[in-house]
Design a protein around this motif. Structure first.
Motif, PDB file in Angstrom:
ATOM      1  N   ASP A 188      -9.772 -57.469 -23.073  1.00 12.69           N
ATOM      2  CA  ASP A 188     -10.688 -58.394 -23.731  1.00 12.69           C
ATOM      3  C   ASP A 188      -9.872 -59.371 -24.571  1.00 12.69           C
ATOM      4  N   GLY A 189      -9.477 -60.479 -23.953  1.00 12.12           N
ATOM      5  CA  GLY A 189      -8.592 -61.428 -24.617  1.00 12.12           C
ATOM      6  C   GLY A 189      -9.130 -61.969 -25.932  1.00 12.12           C
ATOM      7  N   PRO A 190     -10.392 -62.451 -26.001  1.00 14.30           N
ATOM      8  CA  PRO A 190     -10.908 -62.983 -27.267  1.00 14.30           C
ATOM      9  C   PRO A 190     -10.947 -61.953 -28.394  1.00 14.30           C
ATOM     10  N   GLU A 191     -11.342 -60.707 -28.061  1.00 18.05           N
ATOM     11  CA  GLU A 191     -11.390 -59.676 -29.109  1.00 18.05           C
ATOM     12  C   GLU A 191      -9.983 -59.335 -29.596  1.00 18.05           C
ATOM     13  N   LEU A 192      -9.032 -59.278 -28.671  1.00 19.48           N
ATOM     14  CA  LEU A 192      -7.648 -59.004 -29.061  1.00 19.48           C
ATOM     15  C   LEU A 192      -7.108 -60.136 -29.925  1.00 19.48           C
ATOM     16  N   ARG A 193      -7.403 -61.380 -29.549  1.00 20.50           N
ATOM     17  CA  ARG A 193      -6.965 -62.540 -30.338  1.00 20.50           C
ATOM     18  C   ARG A 193      -7.539 -62.475 -31.752  1.00 20.50           C
TER      19      ARG A 193
END
Length: 322
Positions: free
Chosen positions: A67-72
């Motif tokens: 989950d790229g946005p959550e990790l960011r």
């Protein structure tokens, strides 16, 4: 130092987190508690971390690296200085039947991690001895070609190494890829041979012995592995690009049959064996040349397989209340 550790509920991840806490670092633990593994064991590892001295410096975040946005958002909120990336889909055999999950977590997830880690002081990530593949001369050295993987899992880990090199070249991101060799010990993965053998011996069940026990593995105790990870983390690479690969292994391969014999001796029992052919995708032998790790960090794995098995059995019996 603020260190983000992915796979913090995993086998190696919870040992690394414990070492960082013991020396006073702030640990930002990340794990998605993937149900493809033993979730109860993962929660038990987290509970152990939360009960250690210094645990007030540990926070846990149930985040999936895919989950790229959550990790960011997590990176922006927590501002880690260094990162240890251990989250992965693991296991050579399962990768052959469900490769998509390995692609998503090990490749796409690692891509998200690289993107988020731009600007950190050092990214240390888990690779695998399986990347050496077919035709590699033993002992395995980091400068071997590693271009003929025998499993999809190995291919994903080699892809990670290549992506890390690119980010070092284009973004100046310092990375260290650690090629782990058959890590075992207390709190270990239940799908790996040491725990499978141990449980079967205690329960009196036959043991499936692939390759008839002739396969060799460079068994490396998790305490040595965690020490290696932390030492590497403290020493970012300085080359151009700032990128390196390091073996983490003892450099002393042992056959599966000999490893099983040690378990039999410590448990004072005998195994009932079911000899089977070797599984597709598995290397016949793994054998680390650990000299580069020693040269870079001054550390070499110290725990003998004899001592490591004794520690594993003692822990297992204590956990079982025996």
């Amino acid at each position: 130092m603020r260190v983000l550790v992915t796979g913090a509920a995993g086998f190696i991840g919870h040992y690394v987190s414990a070492r960082l806490l013991a020396r006073g670092d702030v640990v930002i633990g990340v794990d998605n508690l993937d149900p493809s593994g033993d979730v109860a064991l993962k929660r038990a590892r987290l509970a152990r971390l939360q009960g250690l001295p210094g645990a007030e410096a540990f926070t846990f975040h149930a985040v999936d690296v895919t989950d790229g946005p959550e990790l960011r958002a997590l990176f922006e909120r927590e501002r880690p200085e260094r990162v240890v990336h251990l989250a992965a889909r693991v296991g050579v055999r399962a990768a052959g039947t469900s490769p998509r999950g390995y692609l998503d977590t090990n490749v796409t997830g690692f891509f998200h991690l690289l993107e988020c880690a731009r600007g950190v002081e050092h990214l240390v990530y888990a690779s695998s001895s399986s990347v050496y593949g077919a035709g590699t001369s033993a002992p395995f050295r980091e400068d071997a070609a590693a271009d003929r993987p025998l499993s999809f899992y190995a291919a994903t880990k080699r892809a990670d190494e290549l992506m890390a090199h690119t980010y070092g070249h284009l973004q100046g991101l310092p990375t260290s890829g650690l090629r782990f060799f058959t890590v075992y010990g207390p709190w270990g993965r239940p799908d790996m041979a040491p725990m499978l053998f141990l449980r079967a011996l205690r329960e009196g069940r036959p043991i499936d012995l692939y390759g008839e026990g002739r396969m060799q593995r460079d068994f490396t105790h998790v305490d040595d592995v965690a020490e290696a990870v932390v030492r590497v983390l403290d020493r970012p690479p300085t080359g151009a690009p700032p990128y390196r690969l390091l073996n983490v292994g003892r450099g002393e391969p042992v056959t599966l049959r000999d490893f099983l014999s040690l378990l039999e001796r410590h448990l004072r029992t005998r195994a009932t064996l079911n000899p089977l052919p070797a599984q597709p995708g598995e290397l016949e032998s793994t054998w680390a040349d650990p000299s580069a790790l020693e040269r870079e960090t001054g550390f070499r794995a110290r725990i003998s397989v004899e001592d490591g098995v004794a520690r594993l059995v003692a822990w297992y019996l204590q956990q079982s209340g025996l």
